[in-house]
Design a protein around this motif. Structure first.
Motif, PDB file in Angstrom:
ATOM      1  N   ASN A  11       0.818  -1.233   0.000  1.00  0.00           N
ATOM      2  CA  ASN A  11       0.000   0.000   0.000  1.00  0.00           C
ATOM      3  C   ASN A  11       0.841   1.268   0.000  1.00  0.00           C
ATOM      4  O   ASN A  11       0.367   2.333   0.408  1.00  0.00           O
ATOM      5  CB  ASN A  11      -0.944   0.050   1.208  1.00  0.00           C
ATOM      6  CG  ASN A  11      -1.923  -1.091   1.179  1.00  0.00           C
ATOM      7  OD1 ASN A  11      -2.487  -1.406   0.133  1.00  0.00           O
ATOM      8  ND2 ASN A  11      -2.093  -1.736   2.317  1.00  0.00           N
ATOM      9  N   GLY A  12       2.080   1.144  -0.415  1.00  0.00           N
ATOM     10  CA  GLY A  12       2.954   2.330  -0.377  1.00  0.00           C
ATOM     11  C   GLY A  12       3.732   2.482  -1.667  1.00  0.00           C
ATOM     12  O   GLY A  12       3.261   2.113  -2.744  1.00  0.00           O
ATOM     13  N   LYS A  13       4.919   3.039  -1.535  1.00  0.00           N
ATOM     14  CA  LYS A  13       5.720   3.408  -2.701  1.00  0.00           C
ATOM     15  C   LYS A  13       6.852   2.415  -2.928  1.00  0.00           C
ATOM     16  O   LYS A  13       7.038   1.474  -2.162  1.00  0.00           O
ATOM     17  CB  LYS A  13       6.260   4.823  -2.485  1.00  0.00           C
ATOM     18  CG  LYS A  13       5.158   5.887  -2.385  1.00  0.00           C
ATOM     19  CD  LYS A  13       4.526   6.126  -3.737  1.00  0.00           C
ATOM     20  CE  LYS A  13       3.596   7.322  -3.720  1.00  0.00           C
ATOM     21  NZ  LYS A  13       3.046   7.591  -5.045  1.00  0.00           N
ATOM     22  N   GLY A  35      13.839   6.397  -3.478  1.00  0.00           N
ATOM     23  CA  GLY A  35      12.539   5.924  -3.938  1.00  0.00           C
ATOM     24  C   GLY A  35      11.553   7.056  -4.121  1.00  0.00           C
ATOM     25  O   GLY A  35      11.907   8.233  -3.966  1.00  0.00           O
ATOM     26  N   ASP A  36      10.312   6.682  -4.455  1.00  0.00           N
ATOM     27  CA  ASP A  36       9.320   7.718  -4.763  1.00  0.00           C
ATOM     28  C   ASP A  36       8.345   7.964  -3.599  1.00  0.00           C
ATOM     29  O   ASP A  36       7.250   8.448  -3.791  1.00  0.00           O
ATOM     30  CB  ASP A  36       8.565   7.382  -6.060  1.00  0.00           C
ATOM     31  CG  ASP A  36       7.797   6.074  -5.984  1.00  0.00           C
ATOM     32  OD1 ASP A  36       7.902   5.382  -4.955  1.00  0.00           O
ATOM     33  OD2 ASP A  36       7.092   5.749  -6.955  1.00  0.00           O
ATOM     34  N   PHE A  37       8.798   7.670  -2.397  1.00  0.00           N
ATOM     35  CA  PHE A  37       7.987   7.895  -1.193  1.00  0.00           C
ATOM     36  C   PHE A  37       8.066   9.373  -0.770  1.00  0.00           C
ATOM     37  O   PHE A  37       8.771  10.178  -1.392  1.00  0.00           O
ATOM     38  CB  PHE A  37       8.495   6.991  -0.055  1.00  0.00           C
ATOM     39  CG  PHE A  37       9.966   7.141   0.209  1.00  0.00           C
ATOM     40  CD1 PHE A  37      10.439   8.131   1.055  1.00  0.00           C
ATOM     41  CD2 PHE A  37      10.899   6.317  -0.423  1.00  0.00           C
ATOM     42  CE1 PHE A  37      11.799   8.295   1.268  1.00  0.00           C
ATOM     43  CE2 PHE A  37      12.265   6.488  -0.217  1.00  0.00           C
ATOM     44  CZ  PHE A  37      12.708   7.472   0.636  1.00  0.00           C
ATOM     45  N   PHE A  38       7.352   9.691   0.302  1.00  0.00           N
ATOM     46  CA  PHE A  38       7.420  11.038   0.882  1.00  0.00           C
ATOM     47  C   PHE A  38       7.867  10.927   2.337  1.00  0.00           C
ATOM     48  O   PHE A  38       7.482   9.975   3.026  1.00  0.00           O
ATOM     49  CB  PHE A  38       6.044  11.717   0.847  1.00  0.00           C
ATOM     50  CG  PHE A  38       5.529  11.948  -0.546  1.00  0.00           C
ATOM     51  CD1 PHE A  38       5.789  13.148  -1.210  1.00  0.00           C
ATOM     52  CD2 PHE A  38       4.794  10.979  -1.211  1.00  0.00           C
ATOM     53  CE1 PHE A  38       5.326  13.361  -2.497  1.00  0.00           C
ATOM     54  CE2 PHE A  38       4.317  11.185  -2.498  1.00  0.00           C
ATOM     55  CZ  PHE A  38       4.585  12.377  -3.144  1.00  0.00           C
ATOM     56  N   ALA A  39       8.656  11.873   2.800  1.00  0.00           N
ATOM     57  CA  ALA A  39       9.036  11.931   4.215  1.00  0.00           C
ATOM     58  C   ALA A  39       9.112  13.400   4.603  1.00  0.00           C
ATOM     59  O   ALA A  39       9.610  14.229   3.843  1.00  0.00           O
ATOM     60  CB  ALA A  39      10.374  11.250   4.434  1.00  0.00           C
ATOM     61  N   TYR A  40       8.560  13.706   5.756  1.00  0.00           N
ATOM     62  CA  TYR A  40       8.546  15.098   6.231  1.00  0.00           C
ATOM     63  C   TYR A  40       9.212  15.174   7.589  1.00  0.00           C
ATOM     64  O   TYR A  40       8.814  14.436   8.488  1.00  0.00           O
ATOM     65  CB  TYR A  40       7.097  15.594   6.336  1.00  0.00           C
ATOM     66  CG  TYR A  40       6.349  15.468   5.034  1.00  0.00           C
ATOM     67  CD1 TYR A  40       6.369  16.510   4.115  1.00  0.00           C
ATOM     68  CD2 TYR A  40       5.656  14.315   4.717  1.00  0.00           C
ATOM     69  CE1 TYR A  40       5.694  16.391   2.902  1.00  0.00           C
ATOM     70  CE2 TYR A  40       4.982  14.198   3.506  1.00  0.00           C
ATOM     71  CZ  TYR A  40       5.005  15.238   2.610  1.00  0.00           C
ATOM     72  OH  TYR A  40       4.343  15.123   1.416  1.00  0.00           O
ATOM     73  N   GLU A  42      11.988  16.400   4.689  1.00  0.00           N
ATOM     74  CA  GLU A  42      12.726  15.586   3.719  1.00  0.00           C
ATOM     75  C   GLU A  42      14.141  15.248   4.202  1.00  0.00           C
ATOM     76  O   GLU A  42      14.659  14.175   3.925  1.00  0.00           O
ATOM     77  CB  GLU A  42      12.811  16.310   2.364  1.00  0.00           C
ATOM     78  CG  GLU A  42      11.539  16.265   1.534  1.00  0.00           C
ATOM     79  CD  GLU A  42      10.492  17.263   1.965  1.00  0.00           C
ATOM     80  OE1 GLU A  42      10.777  18.053   2.881  1.00  0.00           O
ATOM     81  OE2 GLU A  42       9.380  17.258   1.396  1.00  0.00           O
ATOM     82  N   ILE A  45      15.566  11.758   5.982  1.00  0.00           N
ATOM     83  CA  ILE A  45      16.120  10.533   5.400  1.00  0.00           C
ATOM     84  C   ILE A  45      17.640  10.508   5.573  1.00  0.00           C
ATOM     85  O   ILE A  45      18.234   9.476   5.868  1.00  0.00           O
ATOM     86  CB  ILE A  45      15.721  10.422   3.900  1.00  0.00           C
ATOM     87  CG1 ILE A  45      14.268   9.964   3.799  1.00  0.00           C
ATOM     88  CG2 ILE A  45      16.630   9.468   3.130  1.00  0.00           C
ATOM     89  CD1 ILE A  45      13.968   8.579   4.363  1.00  0.00           C
ATOM     90  N   GLU A  76       7.441  12.228   9.556  1.00  0.00           N
ATOM     91  CA  GLU A  76       6.202  11.637   9.056  1.00  0.00           C
ATOM     92  C   GLU A  76       6.483  11.019   7.685  1.00  0.00           C
ATOM     93  O   GLU A  76       6.941  11.703   6.773  1.00  0.00           O
ATOM     94  CB  GLU A  76       5.109  12.702   8.948  1.00  0.00           C
ATOM     95  CG  GLU A  76       3.771  12.104   8.608  1.00  0.00           C
ATOM     96  CD  GLU A  76       2.622  13.104   8.681  1.00  0.00           C
ATOM     97  OE1 GLU A  76       1.588  12.808   8.093  1.00  0.00           O
ATOM     98  OE2 GLU A  76       2.770  14.173   9.300  1.00  0.00           O
ATOM     99  N   ILE A  78       5.076   9.032   4.270  1.00  0.00           N
ATOM    100  CA  ILE A  78       3.884   8.690   3.479  1.00  0.00           C
ATOM    101  C   ILE A  78       4.359   7.757   2.369  1.00  0.00           C
ATOM    102  O   ILE A  78       5.289   8.080   1.630  1.00  0.00           O
ATOM    103  CB  ILE A  78       3.186   9.950   2.910  1.00  0.00           C
ATOM    104  CG1 ILE A  78       2.606  10.768   4.074  1.00  0.00           C
ATOM    105  CG2 ILE A  78       2.091   9.559   1.918  1.00  0.00           C
ATOM    106  CD1 ILE A  78       1.876  12.015   3.670  1.00  0.00           C
ATOM    107  N   GLY A  79       3.734   6.575   2.321  1.00  0.00           N
ATOM    108  CA  GLY A  79       4.164   5.579   1.335  1.00  0.00           C
ATOM    109  C   GLY A  79       5.368   4.787   1.786  1.00  0.00           C
ATOM    110  O   GLY A  79       5.970   4.053   0.990  1.00  0.00           O
TER     111      GLY A  79
END
Lengths: 94, 254
Positions: A11-13, A35-40, A42, A45, A76, A78-79
């Protein structure tokens, strides 16, 4: 030893890991999380990559460590999630 | 009285300049120097943008880009690689504290995508938001979106596909395994659509921009007034273009 993995987070990236590790000790030498995920935020990572240096390539240890970095830095995803990230890293093990 | 936001229509700019403008707006709006802003733009030369976390050399065929005169740039937002060709690209920059924006990132994606959906409705295209960051019409992706939050300010940008050439897109993007290239192309052809494909005719940038303007105005109950970049934003754009987005250090950092 250098290795890489591609792992689709359920269910993610799509996570792509570049890992350099010591085969004898199973310790991380260098880690790149892409990868093509999101992290807040940025920049988080890069914090994770840095803080996982010298970590043992073990599922429980990695999840615990990533969880703690996420909480400490109020990251946070996402994906992406700590379990998926751990899975991607461990898939690099030959 | 409706709140007034700024509308920028900057049209053709390089990938570096487009990304620099978004960032300049973010700085200026975070300082309260300019109102929330919606921008519609295109890319010249055509370009690939990659997500903040992607590896450039792992995703993009740099030789093919060079041969076809396609630029490439790393975004400050996450998400995937996008070939910016026949499309309208939008960006919205708004303080995180604004009542129209949710603190919850996923909710705010849905809200901003709501403006695009209302815009597409103006063109008589029914669409819906599919988390995490897609808008689909006829069951296929017509818009991809990416959001970042910096200095207590939200920046979301995204594409609205006017037309798409999947073969050319895949000649510019690397696939994990060359053996599955054809399969990937046919999969993407089945998963991606465009305004031209749905309506069966070409719609101009201006027509789409007009529709999107109404979409944003309706979704956020605001008035969008056409404006220009401030002197501060132009200066910041020049700086970010030169020092960040056009540099090897930034684009090849992963």
């Amino acid at each position: 030893m250098q290795s890489r993995s591609i792992y689709k987070i359920p269910n993610g990236k799509l996570l792509k890991i570049f890992l350099e590790y010591n085969e004898k000790t199973n310790l991380i030498y260098e880690l790149k999380i892409t990868g093509d995920f999101f992290a807040y935020p940025e920049e988080a990572i890069e914090i994770i990559e840095k803080e996982l240096k010298n970590a043992l390539l073990n599922k429980e240890i990695l999840i615990k460590k990533i969880d703690s970095i996420v909480k400490k830095n109020q990251i946070e995803f996402i994906g992406l999630n700590p379990e998926g990230l751990t899975q991607g890293i461990l898939m690099c093990l030959k | 009285m409706k709140e007034k936001w700024r509308l920028l229509i900057t049209e053709k700019n390089s990938a570096y300049r487009n990304m620099a403008m978004d960032r300049a707006e973010l700085v200026s709006i975070s300082k309260g120097n300019t109102p929330p802003t919606v921008r519609f733009f295109t890319w010249k030369p055509r370009a690939i943008s990659i997500g903040y976390f992607q590896s450039l050399e792992d995703e993009v065929n740099l030789d093919a880009c060079k041969n076809l005169g396609v630029d490439y740039v790393r975004r400050i937002t996450g998400g995937g690689a996008v070939f910016h060709d026949k499309e309208l690209t939008y960006s919205i920059v708004i303080p995180e504290s604004h009542s129209q924006v949710s603190k919850n990132i996923m909710e705010s994606y849905g809200r901003i995508c709501g403006a695009i959906i209302k815009g597409l409705k103006q063109l008589e295209i029914d669409s819906s938001y599919i988390p995490i960051n897609d808008i689909i019409a006829d069951g296929k992706k017509i818009s991809g979106n990416a959001q970042t939050r910096k200095a207590k300010t939200v920046l979301q940008h995204g594409t609205i596909l006017m037309d798409v050439d999947v073969e050319e897109m895949f000649s510019l993007l690397l696939v994990p395994n060359e053996k599955i290239r054809d399969k990937m192309i046919s999969d993407v052809k089945q998963r991606v659509t465009s305004i031209k494909h749905i309506l069966g005719k070409d719609i101009s940038f201006n027509q789409i921009a007009d529709a999107m303007r109404i979409g944003f105005e309706e979704e956020f109950n605001i008035e969008l007034n056409k404006g220009i970049l401030t002197d501060e934003e132009i200066e910041l754009t020049n700086k970010f273009e030169k020092e960040f987005f056009s540099t090897k250090e930034w684009n090849h950092r992963r």
